[in-house]
Design a protein around this motif. Structure first.
Motif, short mmCIF file in Angstrom:
data_model
loop_
_atom_site.label_atom_id
_atom_site.label_comp_id
_atom_site.label_asym_id
_atom_site.label_seq_id
_atom_site.Cartn_x
_atom_site.Cartn_y
_atom_site.Cartn_z
N TYR A 89 -1.04 -3.36 9.53
CA TYR A 89 -2.18 -2.70 8.90
C TYR A 89 -1.89 -2.47 7.41
O TYR A 89 -0.75 -2.19 7.02
CB TYR A 89 -2.49 -1.36 9.57
CG TYR A 89 -3.32 -1.51 10.81
CD1 TYR A 89 -4.71 -1.61 10.73
CD2 TYR A 89 -2.73 -1.54 12.08
CE1 TYR A 89 -5.48 -1.75 11.87
CE2 TYR A 89 -3.50 -1.66 13.23
CZ TYR A 89 -4.88 -1.77 13.11
OH TYR A 89 -5.64 -1.90 14.24
N VAL A 90 -2.94 -2.59 6.61
CA VAL A 90 -2.87 -2.32 5.18
C VAL A 90 -3.75 -1.13 4.86
O VAL A 90 -4.93 -1.10 5.27
CB VAL A 90 -3.31 -3.54 4.35
CG1 VAL A 90 -3.21 -3.23 2.86
CG2 VAL A 90 -2.49 -4.77 4.71
N HIS A 91 -3.20 -0.14 4.16
CA HIS A 91 -3.99 1.00 3.71
C HIS A 91 -4.41 0.77 2.26
O HIS A 91 -3.57 0.54 1.40
CB HIS A 91 -3.19 2.31 3.82
CG HIS A 91 -3.96 3.52 3.37
ND1 HIS A 91 -4.02 3.92 2.06
CD2 HIS A 91 -4.73 4.38 4.07
CE1 HIS A 91 -4.78 4.99 1.97
NE2 HIS A 91 -5.22 5.30 3.17
N HIS A 92 -5.72 0.83 2.00
CA HIS A 92 -6.26 0.61 0.66
C HIS A 92 -6.54 1.95 -0.02
O HIS A 92 -7.24 2.80 0.54
CB HIS A 92 -7.55 -0.20 0.72
CG HIS A 92 -7.42 -1.52 1.40
ND1 HIS A 92 -6.67 -2.55 0.88
CD2 HIS A 92 -7.95 -1.99 2.56
CE1 HIS A 92 -6.74 -3.60 1.69
NE2 HIS A 92 -7.50 -3.28 2.71
N PHE A 93 -6.00 2.12 -1.22
CA PHE A 93 -6.34 3.27 -2.06
C PHE A 93 -6.99 2.74 -3.33
O PHE A 93 -6.42 1.88 -4.01
CB PHE A 93 -5.09 4.09 -2.41
CG PHE A 93 -5.39 5.26 -3.31
CD1 PHE A 93 -5.80 6.47 -2.78
CD2 PHE A 93 -5.26 5.13 -4.68
CE1 PHE A 93 -6.09 7.54 -3.62
CE2 PHE A 93 -5.54 6.20 -5.53
CZ PHE A 93 -5.95 7.41 -4.99
N ARG A 94 -8.18 3.26 -3.64
CA ARG A 94 -8.93 2.80 -4.81
C ARG A 94 -9.23 3.97 -5.73
O ARG A 94 -9.67 5.03 -5.27
CB ARG A 94 -10.25 2.15 -4.37
CG ARG A 94 -10.06 0.98 -3.38
CD ARG A 94 -9.43 -0.21 -4.07
NE ARG A 94 -9.26 -1.35 -3.18
CZ ARG A 94 -8.12 -1.77 -2.70
NH1 ARG A 94 -7.01 -1.10 -3.00
NH2 ARG A 94 -8.03 -2.82 -1.93
N SER A 95 -8.99 3.80 -7.02
CA SER A 95 -9.31 4.83 -8.01
C SER A 95 -9.80 4.15 -9.29
O SER A 95 -9.79 2.92 -9.40
CB SER A 95 -8.09 5.70 -8.31
OG SER A 95 -7.14 5.00 -9.09
N SER A 96 -10.21 4.95 -10.25
CA SER A 96 -10.68 4.39 -11.52
C SER A 96 -9.54 3.85 -12.37
O SER A 96 -9.77 3.06 -13.29
CB SER A 96 -11.44 5.47 -12.30
OG SER A 96 -10.60 6.59 -12.55
N ASP A 97 -8.31 4.26 -12.06
CA ASP A 97 -7.15 3.83 -12.85
C ASP A 97 -6.36 2.69 -12.22
O ASP A 97 -5.77 1.87 -12.93
CB ASP A 97 -6.20 5.02 -13.07
CG ASP A 97 -6.82 6.11 -13.92
OD1 ASP A 97 -7.56 5.77 -14.86
OD2 ASP A 97 -6.58 7.29 -13.63
N PHE A 98 -6.32 2.64 -10.88
CA PHE A 98 -5.52 1.60 -10.22
C PHE A 98 -5.95 1.47 -8.77
O PHE A 98 -6.60 2.36 -8.19
CB PHE A 98 -4.02 1.93 -10.31
CG PHE A 98 -3.64 3.21 -9.62
CD1 PHE A 98 -3.28 3.23 -8.28
CD2 PHE A 98 -3.63 4.41 -10.31
CE1 PHE A 98 -2.93 4.40 -7.64
CE2 PHE A 98 -3.29 5.60 -9.69
CZ PHE A 98 -2.94 5.59 -8.35
N ASP A 99 -5.57 0.33 -8.18
CA ASP A 99 -5.71 0.09 -6.74
C ASP A 99 -4.30 -0.05 -6.17
O ASP A 99 -3.42 -0.67 -6.79
CB ASP A 99 -6.50 -1.18 -6.46
CG ASP A 99 -7.96 -1.06 -6.85
OD1 ASP A 99 -8.44 0.08 -7.03
OD2 ASP A 99 -8.63 -2.09 -6.98
N LEU A 100 -4.10 0.50 -4.96
CA LEU A 100 -2.80 0.44 -4.34
C LEU A 100 -2.95 0.11 -2.85
O LEU A 100 -3.67 0.80 -2.14
CB LEU A 100 -2.06 1.78 -4.49
CG LEU A 100 -0.68 1.88 -3.85
CD1 LEU A 100 0.31 0.96 -4.56
CD2 LEU A 100 -0.18 3.32 -3.88
N ASP A 101 -2.31 -0.96 -2.42
CA ASP A 101 -2.27 -1.33 -1.00
C ASP A 101 -0.88 -1.03 -0.45
O ASP A 101 0.12 -1.41 -1.08
CB ASP A 101 -2.59 -2.81 -0.80
CG ASP A 101 -4.06 -3.12 -0.99
OD1 ASP A 101 -4.85 -2.16 -1.16
OD2 ASP A 101 -4.43 -4.31 -0.98
#
Length: 206
Positions: free
Chosen positions: A54-66
Motif C-alpha cells: 500500500y502507498v499512502h499519499h500526502f498532498r499539500s501546497s508545498d509538496f507531495d509525499l508518498d
C-alpha cells in the motif's frame, strides 16, 4: 509411525503439485494505512506478480509525499491437486527488518528534509529511529548521511529500521523533518493495520 506416514503423504502431494501444475490461491498479509480511499492505494509492481504494498499519499501546497511499507508476507497457499483436491501450505516467517520507501515532490520551492527524524512506532512500544537510509541518485541507491537534505527536485529514499516487520500488527509512522519557509515543524502520523490480499493463479510444472 503415523507421523512418518503423514510426512510421506505431504511430500508426495507437494511433488505432484510441482510436476503436474495446479490452480493456486495465495494469501498475502500486508500493512494498510488508515484513511480515505484517495490516501491509501495498493501498488502492484508489474515485474513481480506475487507481491505488492500500500502507498499512502500526502498532498499539500508545498509538496507531495508518498510512503510505502515493504512487508508483504505470504502466509498461506492452497494448491488444488489435479484441480480438485486442496492442499494448504503455511508460512509464518516475519521479515527481520522494517523498511519503508518515500517519494517526495517539491512544488516550486526548495525544501529541507531530515528523514532521520522519521519514527516507526510498533504498537505501544517506544518509537524506533532509522538505522540506515539509502537515496536514489545517478541511477543507484547510495547511503545518505545524517543532517538536512536540500530538496529542489523529486527524491526517492529507502529507510530501514532495526525492528522486525510483522504485517499482522498495527503500528504508526511519524513523519517529521520536512521544512519550508512557512512551515518549520511539520509532523504528521500515519496509522497502519494488518490487511489480507487473496490472489489466484496457475502454477505450471517445472
Amino acid at each position: 509411525m503415523i507421523l512418518r506416514g503423514a510426512n510421506a503423504i505431504v511430500i508426495t502431494v507437494l511433488f505432484a503439485l510441482l510436476n503436474t501444475g495446479c490452480f493456486v490461491i495465495t494469501s498475502h498479509h500486508v500493512s494498510k494505512p488508515l484513511g480515505s480511499a484517495e490516501a491509501a492505494e495498493f501498488h502492484h509492481p508489474p515485474q513481480d506478480d506475487r507481491y505488492g504494498w500500500y502507498v499512502h499519499h500526502f498532498r499539500s501546497s508545498d509538496f507531495d509525499l508518498d510512503t510505502s511499507v515493504y512487508n508483504n508476507t505470504e502466509r498461506l497457499q492452497i494448491g488444488f491437486l489435479f484441480w480438485v483436491l486442496p492442499v494448504p501450505f503455511f508460512e509464518t516467517q516475519t521479515r527481520p527488518e522494517f523498511e519503508i520507501g518515500t517519494d517526495l515532490w517539491p512544488k516550486n520551492k526548495t525544501l529541507l528534509l531530515d528523514p532521520w527524524r522519521f519514527e516507526y512506532i510498533p504498537g505501544n512500544k517506544a518509537p524506533v529511529k532509522p538505522s540506515k537510509i539509502l537515496r536514489f541518485e545517478a541511477g543507484s541507491w547510495k547511503p545518505l548521511g545524517r543532517g538536512q537534505l536540500p530538496v529542489s527536485k523529486p527524491e526517492s529514499l529507502t529507510i530501514h529500521f532495526d525492528a522486525p516487520a510483522d504485517p499482522d500488527l498495527p503500528f504508526k509512522l511519524r513523519i517529521s523533518g520536512v521544512s519550508t519557509a512557512e512551515e518549520t515543524n511539520f509532523t504528521y502520523t500515519i496509522d497502519f493495520q494488518g490487511s489480507r490480499i487473496i490472489r489466484a493463479g496457475f502454477i505450471l510444472p517445472y
